[in-house]
Enzyme design. Structure first.
Site, PDB file in Angstrom:
ATOM      1  N   ARG E  99      -1.898 -28.661 -11.664  1.00 16.34           N
ATOM      2  CA  ARG E  99      -1.428 -27.641 -10.721  1.00 16.34           C
ATOM      3  C   ARG E  99      -2.566 -27.041  -9.894  1.00 16.34           C
ATOM      4  O   ARG E  99      -2.414 -26.830  -8.688  1.00 16.34           O
ATOM      5  CB  ARG E  99      -0.700 -26.530 -11.502  1.00 16.34           C
ATOM      6  CG  ARG E  99      -0.064 -25.441 -10.662  1.00 16.34           C
ATOM      7  CD  ARG E  99       1.202 -25.885  -9.928  1.00 16.34           C
ATOM      8  NE  ARG E  99       0.941 -26.287  -8.567  1.00 16.34           N
ATOM      9  CZ  ARG E  99       1.529 -27.279  -7.947  1.00 16.34           C
ATOM     10  NH1 ARG E  99       2.426 -28.019  -8.562  1.00 16.34           N
ATOM     11  NH2 ARG E  99       1.222 -27.590  -6.707  1.00 16.34           N
ATOM     12  N   LYS E 134      -9.715 -14.504   9.913  1.00 13.54           N
ATOM     13  CA  LYS E 134      -8.414 -14.288   9.260  1.00 13.54           C
ATOM     14  C   LYS E 134      -8.180 -15.387   8.230  1.00 13.54           C
ATOM     15  O   LYS E 134      -7.527 -16.384   8.501  1.00 13.54           O
ATOM     16  CB  LYS E 134      -7.296 -14.272  10.309  1.00 13.54           C
ATOM     17  CG  LYS E 134      -7.410 -13.091  11.277  1.00 13.54           C
ATOM     18  CD  LYS E 134      -6.297 -13.055  12.300  1.00 13.54           C
ATOM     19  CE  LYS E 134      -6.507 -11.847  13.232  1.00 13.54           C
ATOM     20  NZ  LYS E 134      -5.557 -11.854  14.370  1.00 13.54           N
ATOM     21  N   LYS E 166     -16.642  -6.030  19.426  1.00 14.25           N
ATOM     22  CA  LYS E 166     -15.221  -5.980  19.733  1.00 14.25           C
ATOM     23  C   LYS E 166     -14.878  -4.662  20.441  1.00 14.25           C
ATOM     24  O   LYS E 166     -15.695  -3.740  20.512  1.00 14.25           O
ATOM     25  CB  LYS E 166     -14.403  -6.136  18.451  1.00 14.25           C
ATOM     26  CG  LYS E 166     -14.813  -7.367  17.646  1.00 14.25           C
ATOM     27  CD  LYS E 166     -13.876  -7.635  16.490  1.00 14.25           C
ATOM     28  CE  LYS E 166     -12.663  -8.414  16.964  1.00 14.25           C
ATOM     29  NZ  LYS E 166     -11.891  -8.944  15.810  1.00 14.25           N
ATOM     30  N   GLU E 196     -16.304  -9.051  23.344  1.00 14.85           N
ATOM     31  CA  GLU E 196     -14.878  -9.146  23.658  1.00 14.85           C
ATOM     32  C   GLU E 196     -14.591  -8.318  24.910  1.00 14.85           C
ATOM     33  O   GLU E 196     -15.006  -7.154  24.985  1.00 14.85           O
ATOM     34  CB  GLU E 196     -14.114  -8.570  22.449  1.00 14.85           C
ATOM     35  CG  GLU E 196     -12.621  -8.747  22.459  1.00 14.85           C
ATOM     36  CD  GLU E 196     -11.990  -8.082  21.227  1.00 14.85           C
ATOM     37  OE1 GLU E 196     -12.134  -8.635  20.114  1.00 14.85           O
ATOM     38  OE2 GLU E 196     -11.388  -6.989  21.371  1.00 14.85           O
ATOM     39  N   ASP E 217     -10.027 -11.578  25.582  1.00 17.17           N
ATOM     40  CA  ASP E 217      -9.044 -11.265  24.551  1.00 17.17           C
ATOM     41  C   ASP E 217      -7.705 -10.858  25.141  1.00 17.17           C
ATOM     42  O   ASP E 217      -7.619  -9.920  25.944  1.00 17.17           O
ATOM     43  CB  ASP E 217      -9.572 -10.130  23.655  1.00 17.17           C
ATOM     44  CG  ASP E 217      -8.717  -9.963  22.407  1.00 17.17           C
ATOM     45  OD1 ASP E 217      -8.359 -10.989  21.784  1.00 17.17           O
ATOM     46  OD2 ASP E 217      -8.418  -8.799  22.070  1.00 17.17           O
TER      47      ASP E 217
END
Lengths: 286, 286, 286, 286, 286, 286
Positions: E99, E134, E166, E196, E217
């Site tokens: 598994r 992510k 960002k 960004e 973005d």
């Protein structure tokens, strides 16, 4: 500090385990459990400070009630005899944490102090002195932090976050052009490509092949100058030029004068000796 | 090596994780997966070797098929240009392990080389040069090993395996006699009791109180001689005499001449710079 | 406690992980999240307490808001029915931590209680009862702590912090004198040299060779007496005499009467059964 | 063994670190590096063996070249003087691993030996003797394994893999019926629901509420019999009946005679003392 | 694999501990200890394979004697019904490891399969599809590896090895120019500076301020085109243009047509479902 | 949360180390050390929330002074645009923790959202939808928690806490009856015995052999109905019936209509894609 608190806690806890083991038997047998004390950390020579936050974390890990007041910041020049930090707390905690806190402070301030000397040596030149991967196993994060505290810069952290094609890599494959194009095809676009060269022919080849950074390794001053001249001829490529190989304090000014952008010096870390720092612990007067 | 293989494996694995992280991207992108290579580790200056078994373990942790042949033993004096070890195996493994292996070898051989100088400096005197707890956090086991490779000895490992009543301890309690008797009541019978003193009155007090080892801290040569004389007057007590405080290479011979049994010098470790050692990696000729 | 808080936290966290795993499902499914409760830890038989600080740490690791008030100290004799500690906090936390806290308290108090019996058995004799390395894997720091709480002493902690040349060592080398001189040449000066002997000839040899501690292993009472007499004949050597081998509670007084300084008894730990201690948890009356 | 090799390796490595620390200094200083030796592990009393695979793993972790031949299996009755295992390998490895290997073997065989006595005490009765969560922190996997080696069975491993609604849970919520129905709504369908009761009214309530297992806690023999009779009256529910509370070797036969299915006895583990097992190490005759 | 074997071993061991805990009780109770078996891993749908080396390491960690023969390589397109690997070894090992091995293979091949679709969707355009941060906590190294197996590229690994200024960073400081110049002063020279932007004014500002990479973005296609046009007007700056924000399989071709260099798509990882892969285990015919 | 805080802290710390490594360099270079900020976590689509407590722990691990106010609970349906949590604290901490917190929230809420759909699909049927062991390595505790947040149930956690005799087990031994009786003899009495069957003959055999749970694997609807009918014929045995094999959202209602008690669906976890959740960070207005 600009380094992860998660990492600092791990390193500090591991250092405390190493030194204390199952317990500080001298202190446990000699000093009463509930005695309070004051401590003072003092520079015993002129230093550039580094590691004050780590020292604080050492005492904090043992006992969150210790009061720790930093009297200087990392990167500060501290004169002989100056106080670096003042502590107040359980006497046992101060005694048990003293050596580990000083070991961090002395090692890191030693590096910062030497790094500052390198930085001063090239004052006025548009050049960065950077460290290398020649660091004490397990302590790289902190040692590279100390280099920054001294006013120098960091090279890549490890094998995972930078590309440096070295002589050994080239020797094992089909030469500079092949190596660079293999890397270009796969490397994340956020990382520059650096390649080590040792003669002018390799310099030209590296420029042609599209490197971002050319590392002039173990060249003499004359060859460095010629290399710089060749590379600067390709203005549109915005190339960075780094020099390495036996970069001692004596040599860096002359190297800087060749016009390179970066000088990488393992010596910042591997030739630093400890800064002399001590700690006094006193009973609180009643 | 006379140190635990379990510990060595942990330290080596941790050092490799620090340097390699998720992967050695330069090598992965440049060097074919199945290429074999030879490697040679070379002394670039005269050194006393230490860490050869650690270096071997570095490559072994990456790939159990690497052949590693040591050409010198820890503790050997190795001349400039001499080969220290020969390797054969996957080219990627040799490239990826190179820096970590050298970092161990250079740091440890640096300590061994300096320790040897201290030892030689007191040749002919019945004295031991020993290290202290001033070690790089996380690397104490190996750094103390390197001191032994250099021909010196170790003091206690940490706070858990030895008793050293220092000035700070005494200041926080009721004095030398009380401190020693508190310790005597509780310390395991396998451990000697050492106490730090800084003047002749304290020396006498420590002898009376039943210490096993008297540490003369930061005394000048004259006071050391008098302290030795006082202590040797109590022949039946079989006391050991240790001297500490700024023990540089320049000073140790004179200190040895005072008749002390042990000189403890943090400098063995904290003032050692790296030994110059390199590694060449070559494609196998077909 | 005189043991490192860093170590205690590690042991406690590991014990909680072992018992709780991903979660205490009974409690989570039955008891409301925000319910508060009182708890009381009670001695169900006469015991010598050990581990109260560890029990507190168990609840603290789960929830820093639990109030834990110790009503007795480690080393105290606690009578059947007496309260040991009072707790107040989230009901789930008390239920989830209960068994682990008791497992520590019961195991450690079991050892302290038995150790106290050994100590009492030799009352009036100038002898120490000490433990051995026969401890439960992973719990040595705490088990040796419990021995001290019971009023006995510790032998060395492990293989790294003491010298004990045993029969097997001697058999594998060139005999007692060689073994001791090999050790003397290398052991840190802070550690005494102990050697195991099993007959009077070996006793004499060990004394000659310069051991610091002679361990009389598995001797009968008569032979022990003779051994003591031989060793005490060398007053100037300040030797310690230890006896070991099947040291049960029944035998220790007779052994103490032979004049040995130390009796080492694995039984303090390996023959201790758990002390009977329980915990009640009650809803807070509104 | 039917336990995970990953877990065994972790436990063994941690036990070796605890005992050896930075190194086995006695062995390193006394025994030559390349000496080979034979070892033999012997039962010094009649025991039920448990842990032979763990002992093997101890030596294997130190040195994969040690030959370890088990002469008995876990669960075997071994007579005084019988050999349990034969070893051959580097003398230092045998000496360094001896104590840790024996600590596992002695602790686990002590439990297996006591468990076997419990099992024999109820021979002929259709009852299982099972363990509890009263285990040494950190060693539960192995201690529960030893119970099985002795011929008894395990209860749940921890708080995560079984439901046991205890008196404290009930007291903190709205009673037996509410507690069981809360659990039923959320517990994985693979796990039975067990509830602790202490009188006959609670027995009836638990049966009605749909428990799978009724735990009769601290009842006297007469009440147990009545409880069994009540529960067996609900044949279609296939309920299991467990008895607990002070289950000593003296009492279990009488308890078994009440007709319960399971007797849970913390004593299997918390009242087991170590089995007497030793190891001899001999130089190889040339 | 081009990822560190040290990391793979840690991840695999941790996954096995999670699934097996103290032991695989079904297998231990049902399958004889010494039974040998064959296993075959099969693709149950068309997939791009990733993780075959991790699957091998799973069985190897349980038992070094298992034979594992890979029948396809990471990055291969494997058709429904094709065999991926053949195993031979102890039946218990194959059952216990099945598994976890499949969990790695299915998760990683799911990502590789989806990544391949993204790559194919932009065939013919000079653009890279790259991943983001992510990723599933704890599995980033492997998930990013699977992206490469699918034919896409990686963005930075984490917060430590790349600069991405960002919107949130800019909002908290004095704007784009200040942010970029602060970074330039301190970032290692080996790392490019990415920023960004969300409108054309910001694009112009970022170009002026000296960014290396401009991240467009959440722009619409029209605005992206204008941004590309603006940036390409500064040829001498060699800027890279990246687009991000809701990059689904449907949209990427159109985005590629705007002329950006890089499209970053969290979907490669966060929207991948598992590939369907199974394993059969058979008794060996006699 | 009903999961162990000890485990959550470990998982969170490990996820932070993975992402932050030695430090968040963008934030450190751009954002002042002492700047305070507000954060808001927002649902960008309709979701079922899971992981809010984990997200809180992420920020707490970085800085215990961050204020985190949850505006919804795990298991809540949250509409597009709704706020999930409000934060206030050091701006660097919010920026550094953002991605890891969202990674947990998005992965777990993705699973909860899909699980909710499965649950709704069988509304009105007396059936449980449960998960399987098909989980992301290292994240099983949290992924199974998210399944519960979605309103479904958990199957066993791993190989250690449940018995599931699968086709492969049966094939490797002497058949169903033998397998079940082997397990019955050894399994803890707290755990039910489940067996996988694939045709009606095996169903009958499993019932006879005394299984507690019959798993109908990969049967078509007609065969499932017959199997249910056979098993329900044995009312006194209180058997549970589970169905598995390709259980997609489309199929579960029809499967539920066959009268099975449990439907196990790996898809709850392995086919869940991330929920769309974002975080805004704003300077505090002065």
């Amino acid at each position: 500090m600009d380094i992860s608190i998660i990492e600092i806690k791990k390193i500090v806890e591991s250092a405390l385990s190493e030194d204390i083991g199952s317990g500080d038997i001298t202190t446990a047998f000699v000093v009463p459990d509930n005695l309070m004390a004051n401590g003072i950390i003092v520079a015993e020579e002129d230093i550039v400070l580094s590691g004050i936050g780590v020292a604080e974390e050492v005492f904090r890990a043992l006992d969150s009630d210790v009061a720790f007041e930093a009297l200087a910041n990392d990167g500060d020049s501290v004169k002989t005899g100056s106080n670096i930090a003042r502590l107040h707390g359980n006497a046992r905690t101060l005694l048990t944490g003293e050596r580990v806190a000083l070991n961090f402070l002395q090692r890191l301030s030693g590096i910062a102090t030497l790094s500052r000397k390198f930085k001063v040596a090239v004052n006025g030149f548009p050049v960065r002195i950077v460290d290398t991967r020649k660091t004490t196993p397990g302590l790289r994060t902190l040692e590279k932090y100390a280099v920054r505290a001294g006013g120098c810069w960091n090279h890549r952290f490890g094998l995972f976050d930078g590309i440096l094609i070295k002589e050994n890599h080239i020797a094992l494959t089909g030469g500079i052009a092949v190596a660079i194009s293999s890397v270009k095809a796969r490397v994340p676009h956020t990382i520059k490509i650096e390649i080590e060269v040792s003669n002018l022919e390799e310099v030209r080849e590296a420029v042609q092949a599209g490197a971002d950074i050319i590392l002039l390794d173990n060249m003499d001053i004359q060859m460095m100058k010629e290399a710089v001249s060749i590379i600067r001829g390709h203005k549109d490529k915005n190339l960075l030029i780094e020099a390495s190989g036996g970069m001692t304090l004596d040599r860096v000014k002359e190297v800087a004068s060749t016009g390179v952008d970066i000088i990488s010096a393992g010596a910042l870390i591997h030739s630093a000796v400890w800064a002399n720092i001590s700690m006094d612990i006193n009973k609180i007067k009643e």
